[in-house]
Design a protein around this motif. Structure first.
Motif, PDB file in Angstrom:
ATOM      1  N   TYR B 120      61.791 106.298  -1.383  1.00  0.00           N
ATOM      2  CA  TYR B 120      61.097 107.199  -0.430  1.00  0.00           C
ATOM      3  C   TYR B 120      62.103 108.373  -0.396  1.00  0.00           C
ATOM      4  N   LYS B 121      61.574 109.428  -1.066  1.00  0.00           N
ATOM      5  CA  LYS B 121      62.616 110.551  -1.050  1.00  0.00           C
ATOM      6  C   LYS B 121      63.840 110.448  -1.774  1.00  0.00           C
ATOM      7  N   GLY B 122      63.721 109.541  -2.812  1.00  0.00           N
ATOM      8  CA  GLY B 122      64.893 109.284  -3.812  1.00  0.00           C
ATOM      9  C   GLY B 122      65.942 108.174  -3.215  1.00  0.00           C
ATOM     10  N   GLN B 123      65.537 107.594  -2.263  1.00  0.00           N
ATOM     11  CA  GLN B 123      66.267 106.651  -1.592  1.00  0.00           C
ATOM     12  C   GLN B 123      65.597 105.068  -1.438  1.00  0.00           C
ATOM     13  N   TYR B 124      66.185 103.986  -1.948  1.00  0.00           N
ATOM     14  CA  TYR B 124      65.901 102.668  -1.828  1.00  0.00           C
ATOM     15  C   TYR B 124      65.333 102.471  -0.457  1.00  0.00           C
ATOM     16  N   VAL B 125      64.101 102.163  -0.003  1.00  0.00           N
ATOM     17  CA  VAL B 125      63.649 101.520   1.359  1.00  0.00           C
ATOM     18  C   VAL B 125      62.949 100.301   0.944  1.00  0.00           C
ATOM     19  N   ALA B 126      62.835  99.617  -0.243  1.00  0.00           N
ATOM     20  CA  ALA B 126      62.068  98.709  -0.483  1.00  0.00           C
ATOM     21  C   ALA B 126      62.973  97.687  -1.538  1.00  0.00           C
ATOM     22  N   VAL B 127      62.550  96.469  -1.621  1.00  0.00           N
ATOM     23  CA  VAL B 127      63.164  95.727  -2.661  1.00  0.00           C
ATOM     24  C   VAL B 127      61.957  94.921  -3.403  1.00  0.00           C
ATOM     25  N   PRO B 128      62.049  95.224  -4.892  1.00  0.00           N
ATOM     26  CA  PRO B 128      61.352  94.346  -5.621  1.00  0.00           C
ATOM     27  C   PRO B 128      61.405  92.853  -5.383  1.00  0.00           C
ATOM     28  N   VAL B 129      60.531  92.049  -5.845  1.00  0.00           N
ATOM     29  CA  VAL B 129      60.602  90.679  -5.605  1.00  0.00           C
ATOM     30  C   VAL B 129      60.434  90.117  -7.244  1.00  0.00           C
ATOM     31  N   ASN B 130      59.209  90.510  -7.636  1.00  0.00           N
ATOM     32  CA  ASN B 130      58.547  89.845  -8.704  1.00  0.00           C
ATOM     33  C   ASN B 130      57.690  90.832  -9.505  1.00  0.00           C
ATOM     34  N   VAL B 131      57.396  90.332 -10.859  1.00  0.00           N
ATOM     35  CA  VAL B 131      56.584  91.167 -11.390  1.00  0.00           C
ATOM     36  C   VAL B 131      55.204  90.335 -11.829  1.00  0.00           C
ATOM     37  N   HIS B 132      54.108  90.849 -11.614  1.00  0.00           N
ATOM     38  CA  HIS B 132      52.960  90.176 -12.193  1.00  0.00           C
ATOM     39  C   HIS B 132      52.247  91.184 -13.332  1.00  0.00           C
ATOM     40  N   ARG B 133      51.847  90.541 -14.627  1.00  0.00           N
ATOM     41  CA  ARG B 133      51.269  91.252 -15.708  1.00  0.00           C
ATOM     42  C   ARG B 133      49.734  90.984 -15.263  1.00  0.00           C
ATOM     43  N   ILE B 134      48.887  92.354 -15.292  1.00  0.00           N
ATOM     44  CA  ILE B 134      47.502  92.227 -15.062  1.00  0.00           C
ATOM     45  C   ILE B 134      46.561  92.063 -16.131  1.00  0.00           C
ATOM     46  N   ASN B 135      47.029  92.442 -17.005  1.00  0.00           N
ATOM     47  CA  ASN B 135      46.184  92.581 -18.248  1.00  0.00           C
ATOM     48  C   ASN B 135      46.124  91.515 -19.183  1.00  0.00           C
ATOM     49  N   MET B 253      36.587  82.686 -22.094  1.00  0.00           N
ATOM     50  CA  MET B 253      37.635  83.406 -21.405  1.00  0.00           C
ATOM     51  C   MET B 253      37.694  83.994 -20.347  1.00  0.00           C
ATOM     52  N   GLN B 254      38.726  84.421 -19.633  1.00  0.00           N
ATOM     53  CA  GLN B 254      38.778  85.167 -18.351  1.00  0.00           C
ATOM     54  C   GLN B 254      39.841  86.324 -18.618  1.00  0.00           C
ATOM     55  N   PHE B 255      39.365  87.446 -17.911  1.00  0.00           N
ATOM     56  CA  PHE B 255      40.455  88.274 -17.788  1.00  0.00           C
ATOM     57  C   PHE B 255      40.850  88.579 -16.256  1.00  0.00           C
ATOM     58  N   MET B 256      42.277  87.913 -16.266  1.00  0.00           N
ATOM     59  CA  MET B 256      42.807  88.120 -14.666  1.00  0.00           C
ATOM     60  C   MET B 256      44.261  87.982 -15.085  1.00  0.00           C
ATOM     61  N   GLY B 257      45.192  88.664 -13.893  1.00  0.00           N
ATOM     62  CA  GLY B 257      46.259  88.394 -13.826  1.00  0.00           C
ATOM     63  C   GLY B 257      47.172  87.312 -14.129  1.00  0.00           C
ATOM     64  N   ASP B 258      48.594  86.962 -14.091  1.00  0.00           N
ATOM     65  CA  ASP B 258      49.188  85.812 -14.741  1.00  0.00           C
ATOM     66  C   ASP B 258      49.141  84.680 -13.350  1.00  0.00           C
ATOM     67  N   TRP B 259      48.733  84.952 -12.409  1.00  0.00           N
ATOM     68  CA  TRP B 259      48.617  83.955 -11.367  1.00  0.00           C
ATOM     69  C   TRP B 259      47.474  83.052 -11.767  1.00  0.00           C
ATOM     70  N   ALA B 260      46.638  83.316 -12.423  1.00  0.00           N
ATOM     71  CA  ALA B 260      45.657  82.420 -13.373  1.00  0.00           C
ATOM     72  C   ALA B 260      46.420  81.104 -13.846  1.00  0.00           C
ATOM     73  N   LYS B 261      47.626  81.375 -14.443  1.00  0.00           N
ATOM     74  CA  LYS B 261      48.351  80.396 -14.826  1.00  0.00           C
ATOM     75  C   LYS B 261      48.608  79.169 -14.130  1.00  0.00           C
ATOM     76  N   GLY B 262      48.790  79.596 -12.769  1.00  0.00           N
ATOM     77  CA  GLY B 262      49.068  78.467 -11.940  1.00  0.00           C
ATOM     78  C   GLY B 262      47.911  77.487 -11.652  1.00  0.00           C
ATOM     79  N   GLU B 263      46.572  77.945 -12.018  1.00  0.00           N
ATOM     80  CA  GLU B 263      45.556  76.923 -12.125  1.00  0.00           C
ATOM     81  C   GLU B 263      45.365  76.222 -13.274  1.00  0.00           C
ATOM     82  N   PHE B 264      45.929  76.505 -14.556  1.00  0.00           N
ATOM     83  CA  PHE B 264      45.865  75.976 -15.790  1.00  0.00           C
ATOM     84  C   PHE B 264      47.103  74.702 -15.355  1.00  0.00           C
TER      85      PHE B 264
END
Lengths: 302, 409
Positions: B120-135, B253-264
């Protein structure tokens, strides 16, 4: 006892007796003033601001109302409420009255039947919604059942049809609330003086005629109560829609209550949501105020 | 006292404090992953107060957070992501994480596109945890084989394959008719059709000219054309039920983010054998990302501030990144992590993450609250879902997209 106290009321005991009701009631009154009227005022104030994520108290005029009336989804929600409210109240009252009249015939297992009809009211709308979602789902419920019975061209896909989805909410709502209306009417029917009915029968009136001409007209207050209670259930309907259709397909079965929640709490448009809440509040008031007015006037005249 | 001494000595220079963390990771795997962070933090002598609010993708949690913030008593950290971080920044309640960020060199270990969202305004105010791919596209190869179809890489191939699967009596595309799922598919189509620059203009900057453009009309048409390959029970269906259709071989087929992997994984299926994970047709050069993150609120006391900084630091440590993301099915947001413990789709995702970060194909997901403010996202959702579920023409939809987005801003 109390008369005695009031007459000889001097000193501490006397004044305590005089002010006790006020003292006992004051927390309730205070709570009502703050949490009902206070928050209504607060919501009205917020609706006149530009609050987004958190409330901001700088007034911005009627901007949110203008935006609200330009929003297509709001009109869909309002139209749905008109459809749902009318049909829901109409069918609940009609079915409730018919059931009540049938039960009023002093049949043998009346107690059991009354419990059975009243039972859906004991379920929450969440349960009703879930059950009907399964029953109305074309792939799981009714349509599949009838098709498996051999009628392969049978279709009943209102739940997944954006033009018909609002009517599935009417079905589930009527199923839920008819028993309650029936109980109201049954109480009303039992409250009618037997001698009037007997007099009519002596005069040779048939049973349907007695109901149509005498009993139903004299239940006017019960009709009023039923309609008032049903309309406020209709306006605040939220959980049924959330569970049954989630407002979908698309937003075709959205109601003002779900609309308000969506915008205020998931889209960070607090002021916009507050504006829709105030419009809903005014809708309720426009029903309640004339009703209260007519009731109070009647009492004064009577 | 003795305990306090031990704690003090074991972590030189730090004071023990308490962190209260608001999150909605309450499902089995998620809760286990959060416990890892708790353990790491407690090893440093701090205490962890869990403030988990279950339900609905965080809607409930946000309502709770808002009331706590209004009352002037926010938790230490809360799970908030995307542009909402900026909105909280505007309220002036966030802590500055600059000291940790500089010490830990966050600018070097997080891709710039992600870092931008966290600042926020050039300063870190948050920390990222993980990345999901959507496509992602999730494929059941057995269905394709039965129908004699080839697995599609382009849109034309997709339509061809879908027709074959349909002719063979199966559902080509398992679809969940909820607004966020529709938007998930729609945004992948937009980037596949218009490219990253068009996507940025339309779905990040919400530029009216891009929203009401011929490309957008085409994207709407393409999106609607999917409907004929879905079954009619799709409206209202949850994403995991759609995934189940692919798992059971009812759908191709299904189009869904990588959380679908958990179901498989939960169904005991093996990647590459029982199911395939590929980028959605035409989008292999792009990576639509969804990053979970924590914002940190200003703290009144020094120990509390130090505990908060410790938590921020630990989140980006390799150990937590690996354990958490393997459990969650996502990939680490920290670059340069060893890949060997991750499964094949995750490894592919990690490679693509780095490659697209370099090529400019790494873009934040609109559907998953990474690209635009919630009010704009909501307006896009309304138009997309209304278009998909009514007879509206694609040209009207594009026009309305521009006007409703403008009204929501």
């Amino acid at each position: 006892m109390s008369n005695e106290g009031r007459q000889t009321g001097r000193g501490f005991a006397g004044s305590l007796q005089r002010y006790l009701p006020g003292i006992v009631l004051s927390p309730t009154i205070l709570a009502a003033v703050v949490f009902i009227y206070g928050f209504i005022m607060w919501t009205a104030w917020i609706s006149l601001t530009e609050s987004g994520l958190l409330p901001r108290y700088k007034l911005a005029g009627f901007l949110q109302y203008v935006k609200l009336f330009q929003n297509d989804r709001w009109w869909v929600a309002s139209r749905n409420l008109a459809i749902f409210g009318t049909l829901f109240i109409f069918f609940c009252v009609v079915f409730g009255l018919i059931l009540a009249i049938l039960l009023d015939q002093r049949i043998r297992v009346e107690g059991a039947l009354r419990t059975i009809y009243l039972y859906p009211m004991a379920l929450s709308f969440i349960v009703t919604g879930t059950a009907w979602r399964w029953m109305l789902n074309p792939g799981l419920g009714l349509e599949r059942l009838v098709r498996e019975m051999g009628f392969t061209s049978f279709t009943f896909d209102w739940l997944v049809n954006s033009k018909m989805s609002i009517y599935t909410i009417v079905i589930a709502g009527v199923w839920q609330s008819t028993g309650f209306v029936m109980a109201l009417f049954l109480a009303g029917l039992r409250g009618i003086d037997d001698s009037i009915i007997k007099a009519a029968q002596v005069d040779g009136a048939s049973l349907p005629k007695v109901y149509w001409r005498i009993i139903i007209p004299s239940m006017r207050p019960v009709f009023f109560s039923a309609v008032i209670i049903m309309s406020h259930i209709a306006i605040k309907s939220f959980d049924l829609v959330m569970v049954l259709t989630r407002g979908g397909p698309g937003y075709s079965s959205d109601l003002p209550a779900t609309f308000m929640y969506t915008f205020a709490f998931t889209r960070n448009r607090l002021a916009f949501g507050a504006a829709s809440a105030i419009i809903m509040f005014m809708a309720v008031m426009s029903i309640i105020v004339p009703y209260l007015y007519s009731e109070l006037r009647m009492k004064r005249n009577g | 006292m003795a305990l306090a001494m031990v704690v003090f000595m074991s972590v030189p220079g730090a004071m023990a404090g308490e962190v209260e963390v608001l999150h909605w990771w309450t499902s089995g795997g998620e809760a286990k992953s959060v416990a890892v962070l708790k353990d790491l933090l407690e090893k440093e002598g701090h205490t962890w107060k869990d403030f988990a609010v279950a339900g609905g993708g965080g809607d409930t949690a946000m309502t709770v957070l808002r009331s706590r913030a209004v009352a002037g008593n926010p938790p230490t950290a809360a799970q908030v992501k995307g542009p909402q971080i900026q909105q909280w920044g505007d309220e002036g309640v966030l802590a500055d994480l600059g000291r940790v960020a500089r010490a830990e060199k966050w600018d070097d270990i997080i891709p710039g596109v992600v870092a931008q969202v966290m600042k926020y305004k050039g300063q870190y105010v948050a920390v990222p945890v993980n990345v999901h791919r959507i496509n992602w596209m999730w494929v059941n190869p057995a269905v394709f084989k039965k129908a004699g179809a080839t697995i599609p890489k382009t849109w034309a191939e997709l339509e061809e394959a879908a027709k074959k699967i349909q002719a063979a009596g199966m559902v080509p595309i398992a679809f969940g008719g909820q607004d966020w799922q529709e938007a998930t598919v729609f945004e992948s189509i937009v980037i596949g059709l218009g490219g990253a620059d068009f996507y940025r203009k339309a779905l990040m900057k919400a530029d009216p000219a891009a929203l009401n453009s011929p490309t957008m009309v085409k994207a709407f048409e393409r999106f609607k054309s999917l409907k004929q390959y879905t079954d009619k029970n799709a409206p209202g269906r949850d994403w995991n039920l759609a995934t189940a259709m692919v798992i059971k071989g009812e759908a191709g087929m299904q189009f869904m983010g990588d959380w679908a992997k958990g179901e498989f994984t939960a169904a005991g299926k093996k990647p590459g054998v029982d199911y395939l994970a590929l980028p959605m047709p035409d989008t292999d050069k792009y990576f639509l990302f969804n990053v979970d993150s924590f914002i940190f609120f200003k703290q009144r006391s020094v120990p509390a501030g130090q505990a908060a900084e410790a938590m921020a630091r630990l989140i980006l440590q390799p150990k937590f990144q690996e354990v958490f993301n393997i459990n969650k099915g996502s990939i680490p947001v920290r670059l340069g992590m060893p890949k060997k413990n991750f499964d094949a789709p995750a490894q592919m995702s990690m490679d693509d993450f780095v490659a697209t970060a370099a090529s400019g194909g790494l873009v934040p997901s609109m559907a998953h609250e990474m690209a635009v403010y919630p009010e704009v996202r909501g307006a896009i959702f309304d138009v997309v879902t209304n278009f998909y579920n009514s007879d509206m023409s694609a040209a009207d939809a594009a026009k309305r997209l521009a006007s409703e987005v403008a009204a929501a801003k």
